[in-house]
Design a protein around this motif. Structure first.
Motif, mmCIF file in Angstrom:
data_model
loop_
_atom_site.group_PDB
_atom_site.id
_atom_site.type_symbol
_atom_site.label_atom_id
_atom_site.label_comp_id
_atom_site.label_asym_id
_atom_site.label_seq_id
_atom_site.Cartn_x
_atom_site.Cartn_y
_atom_site.Cartn_z
ATOM 1 N N LEU A 188 0.861 -1.173 0.000
ATOM 2 C CA LEU A 188 0.000 0.000 0.000
ATOM 3 C C LEU A 188 0.903 1.231 0.000
ATOM 4 O O LEU A 188 1.883 1.287 0.755
ATOM 5 N N THR A 189 0.600 2.212 -0.807
ATOM 6 C CA THR A 189 1.413 3.423 -0.846
ATOM 7 C C THR A 189 0.519 4.645 -0.684
ATOM 8 O O THR A 189 -0.630 4.667 -1.133
ATOM 9 N N ARG A 190 1.066 5.647 -0.002
ATOM 10 C CA ARG A 190 0.397 6.940 0.100
ATOM 11 C C ARG A 190 1.425 8.015 -0.213
ATOM 12 O O ARG A 190 2.498 8.054 0.392
ATOM 13 N N THR A 191 1.100 8.861 -1.156
ATOM 14 C CA THR A 191 1.993 9.939 -1.551
ATOM 15 C C THR A 191 1.447 11.267 -1.042
ATOM 16 O O THR A 191 0.257 11.574 -1.227
ATOM 17 N N ARG A 192 2.321 12.006 -0.397
ATOM 18 C CA ARG A 192 1.943 13.327 0.114
ATOM 19 C C ARG A 192 3.074 14.283 -0.226
ATOM 20 O O ARG A 192 4.161 14.192 0.328
ATOM 21 N N GLY A 193 2.828 15.159 -1.173
ATOM 22 C CA GLY A 193 3.886 16.047 -1.619
ATOM 23 C C GLY A 193 4.998 15.231 -2.264
ATOM 24 O O GLY A 193 4.759 14.437 -3.174
ATOM 25 N N ASN A 194 6.222 15.425 -1.764
ATOM 26 C CA ASN A 194 7.366 14.691 -2.296
ATOM 27 C C ASN A 194 7.708 13.462 -1.464
ATOM 28 O O ASN A 194 8.763 12.859 -1.669
ATOM 29 N N THR A 195 6.840 13.097 -0.522
ATOM 30 C CA THR A 195 7.107 11.973 0.375
ATOM 31 C C THR A 195 6.172 10.809 0.055
ATOM 32 O O THR A 195 4.973 11.000 -0.135
ATOM 33 N N THR A 196 6.748 9.611 -0.012
ATOM 34 C CA THR A 196 5.959 8.402 -0.263
ATOM 35 C C THR A 196 6.109 7.442 0.900
ATOM 36 O O THR A 196 7.223 7.142 1.338
ATOM 37 N N LEU A 197 4.975 6.964 1.401
ATOM 38 C CA LEU A 197 4.932 5.967 2.462
ATOM 39 C C LEU A 197 4.472 4.653 1.854
ATOM 40 O O LEU A 197 3.497 4.622 1.103
ATOM 41 N N THR A 198 5.172 3.567 2.166
ATOM 42 C CA THR A 198 4.794 2.248 1.659
ATOM 43 C C THR A 198 4.670 1.280 2.818
ATOM 44 O O THR A 198 5.561 1.217 3.677
ATOM 45 N N VAL A 199 3.555 0.547 2.858
ATOM 46 C CA VAL A 199 3.354 -0.500 3.857
ATOM 47 C C VAL A 199 3.146 -1.812 3.120
ATOM 48 O O VAL A 199 2.236 -1.927 2.290
ATOM 49 N N ASP A 200 3.998 -2.814 3.407
ATOM 50 C CA ASP A 200 3.833 -4.150 2.838
ATOM 51 C C ASP A 200 3.048 -4.987 3.835
ATOM 52 O O ASP A 200 3.525 -5.281 4.937
ATOM 53 N N VAL A 201 1.827 -5.390 3.440
ATOM 54 C CA VAL A 201 0.907 -6.103 4.321
ATOM 55 C C VAL A 201 0.909 -7.586 3.950
ATOM 56 O O VAL A 201 0.823 -7.947 2.764
#
Length: 256
Positions: A188-201
């Motif tokens: 799962l990824t969430r992009t906010r501005g220039n930052t990307t968060l990724t969670v592998d579930v």
């Protein structure tokens, strides 16, 4: 040997990376469907948060740089809801590391030479000479050690996730199944501005979040979670391997 050196920075760093990686709406809410392939990104995130909050113990490793002038640090800890833990904190860039064992109301700390040199410039060499190869032992509620012992409590990590799970800004996306080591995962990824968060579930069994990564704006940090509900090792340093913190402080005139 100040409380800030022994605890505040590792605890704050752990809090920052967990809020950054999990407190942004990537994990949140409740869902009950069974087939992860047919779930939406948000439903998977919901189930993953519930699984994490339901864990009684886990192994967490972190590494990397949160950017914005923060020093890269790493943690390697097995923690549980009772506040027991076993592992280490590395302050990064040869600034020192500390082995940690906490069981019940007691905590044992074993700083390395770089820690004493860089984190306790006034008196660190004297402390190191007195301790030798022994652990520093003290009560877990000792004010000088309390910030570090909070890092050892799984409730701390879970509360961070729970308290910061309602910020859903940015775009949440679900990727195709892939592998993480031997595990099948859905990213799962969430992009906010220039930052990307990724969670592998985890795609099979309980949908635990197995890896959380934060990239962009100078940040490059990863949290790995494993060994869910496996007990924290019960072995603690022996009496001959330990030195009482109050006795250590009484034998040095260095400021604390």
């Amino acid at each position: 040997m100040t409380g800030s050196h022994l605890g505040t920075r590792p605890a704050a760093w752990a809090a920052a990376i967990l809020i950054g990686a999990t407190g942004t709406g990537v994990l949140g809410g409740v869902a009950h469907a069974e087939d992860i392939d047919n779930l939406t990104a948000q439903q998977i995130a919901d189930r993953s948060r519930d699984a994490l909050l339901g864990a009684h113990s886990l192994h967490v490793t972190t590494r990397g740089d949160l950017g914005r002038g923060n020093r890269p640090m790493s943690l390697d800890l097995t923690v549980d809801r009772d506040g027991n833990c076993n592992g280490s904190v590395d302050l990064g860039r040869s600034q020192g590391s500390v082995l940690i064992v906490k069981r019940g109301d007691d905590v044992w700390l074993k700083p390395d030479a770089d820690f004493w040199k860089n984190q306790v410039p006034n008196g660190g060499s004297a402390f190191a000479a007195i301790l030798g190869d022994r652990y520093l032992k003290g009560p877990a509620d000792n004010p000088r050690l309390r910030a570090l012992t909070r890092t050892c409590d799984l409730n701390t990590f879970q509360k961070l996730v729970s308290d910061n799970a309602n910020d859903d800004t940015g775009t949440l996306n679900k990727g195709p199944r892939t592998t993480l080591g031997k595990a099948s995962v859905v990213p799962l990824t969430r992009t906010r501005g220039n930052t990307t968060l990724t969670v592998d579930v985890a795609a099979t069994g309980k949908p635990y979040p197995l890896r959380l990564a934060l990239h962009g704006d100078g940040a490059d940090a990863v949290v790995n979670l494993s060994a869910f509900d496996e007990p924290v090792p019960r072995t603690t340093p022996s009496r001959s391997e330990s030195f009482d913190v109050s006795a250590l402080l009484s034998r040095s005139s260095s400021p604390v």
